[in-house]
Motif scaffolding. Structure first.
Motif, PDB file in Angstrom:
ATOM      1  N   ARG A  95      -1.921   1.613  -8.780  1.00  0.00           N
ATOM      2  CA  ARG A  95      -3.006   1.107  -8.027  1.00  0.00           C
ATOM      3  C   ARG A  95      -3.403  -0.492  -8.332  1.00  0.00           C
ATOM      4  O   ARG A  95      -2.991  -1.028  -9.396  1.00  0.00           O
ATOM      5  N   ARG A 151       0.835  -1.061   0.011  1.00  0.00           N
ATOM      6  CA  ARG A 151       0.083  -0.024  -0.052  1.00  0.00           C
ATOM      7  C   ARG A 151       0.989   1.286   0.015  1.00  0.00           C
ATOM      8  O   ARG A 151       0.485   2.398  -0.521  1.00  0.00           O
ATOM      9  N   GLU A 152       1.777   1.080   0.802  1.00  0.00           N
ATOM     10  CA  GLU A 152       2.700   2.320   0.710  1.00  0.00           C
ATOM     11  C   GLU A 152       3.523   2.443  -0.436  1.00  0.00           C
ATOM     12  O   GLU A 152       3.655   3.639  -0.955  1.00  0.00           O
ATOM     13  N   GLN A 159       1.208   4.247  -2.976  1.00  0.00           N
ATOM     14  CA  GLN A 159       0.999   5.469  -2.866  1.00  0.00           C
ATOM     15  C   GLN A 159       2.201   6.311  -3.162  1.00  0.00           C
ATOM     16  O   GLN A 159       2.241   7.361  -3.700  1.00  0.00           O
TER      17      GLN A 159
END
Lengths: 223, 69
Positions: free
Chosen positions: B50, B41-42, B45
């Motif tokens: 995605r 997820r990091e 970002q």
């Protein structure tokens, strides 16, 4: 910590305490059986383990139907979690039955209808778990698994009724009226404790299955 | 302790070992999955990548026939 995590931890703590309590009732409070002696105490873990296995496979059955009806992947994750936990409890039940069988029947294993149908049940759900590794397509995997989860459950009533349908070495189900109160308490506390533990294991495994599904998507994106 | 009591002890030890062992395995697997998820997820970002959509959109051609992308 989220509310759900706290709830799962609470469930885990309650299940752990209940299992310790059930062990104490089974090993200390309940008297030894007049004929079998201490070996009979194995029933206080064997029966709850088998019950938990059946209950887990029932969850797989219901979740599989729900998945096919709604195509919601959360039902597939629940079925997956329950199948894995069910396999652990069923394998434990068979192993405990075998440990009880040696001093009682004189053999570790015999191809009795109850034992054979239980072994087939374990093999079905091991196959279910193996099948999930065959395809990388989550939708196809869920569909195939749901089919096995529904058809495989047909063996559960066969296992339960095998002792009534056929002449077997395994004894038929006991009636609560014929069991002494402290022994019945040991049996019921074991069933209650293992059911709590089953709920805890399935909840933890379900969360991991959800995380693994998200990981699958993210890892594909990062390739 | 009689031989028969030995079977009882073995059964309870096996039960405790399987239940505690499985709880530990579950906990380790859950932590590993959550750690890896947090890492990805990091990374998402940071890189702007995605997760791929699970269901691909249906594209409608000018002529009206639907094509699964």
């Amino acid at each position: 910590m989220t509310n759900r995590s706290a709830l799962i931890r609470l469930l885990g703590g309650a299940a752990g305490l209940a299992v310790v309590g059930a062990f104490w009732v089974g090993l200390v409070l309940a008297p030894p059986d007049r004929l079998m002696g201490d070996v009979q105490r194995i029933m206080y873990v064997h029966v709850p383990a088998a019950w938990s296995g059946f209950l887990a496979f029932f969850v797989v059955f219901v979740s599989s139907i729900a998945y096919l009806a709604r195509r919601d992947e959360r039902f597939d994750h629940l079925a997956h979690a329950a199948a894995e936990v069910g396999v652990v409890f069923m394998a434990l039940a068979i192993a405990l039955g075998s440990i009880w069988g040696k001093p009682t029947w004189g053999v570790w294993w015999t191809w009795d209808p109850r034992l054979t149908s239980s072994a087939v049940l374990l093999a079905i759900y091991l196959g279910y778990l193996a099948l999930r590794g065959v395809t990388d397509d989550p939708e196809r995997r869920a569909r195939w698994s749901a089919a096995v989860g529904i058809i495989g459950f047909l063996d559960v009533p066969i296992v339960y009724l095998s002792v009534l349908w056929w002449r077997t070495l395994h004894q038929p189900p006991s009636s609560p009226e014929t069991i002494a109160r402290p022994m019945l308490l040991a049996l019921w506390s074991g069933v209650a404790a293992f059911t709590l533990l089953l709920a805890f294991f399935v909840a933890v495994r379900y969360r991991t299955a959800r995380a693994e599904a998200e990981l699958e998507l993210l890892e594909v994106s990062h390739v | 302790m009689s031989d028969a009591s030995g079977f009882m002890v073995a059964a309870y030890l096996l039960t405790a070992a399987v239940l505690v062992g499985y709880a530990v395995v579950l906990s380790l697997r859950a932590r590993a999955a959550e750690r890896r998820l947090a890492e990805l997820r990091e990374e998402s970002q940071r890189t702007g990548i995605r997760a791929a959509p699970r269901e691909l959109p249906q594209l409608e051609a000018v002529g009206g026939s639907r094509v699964q992308a």
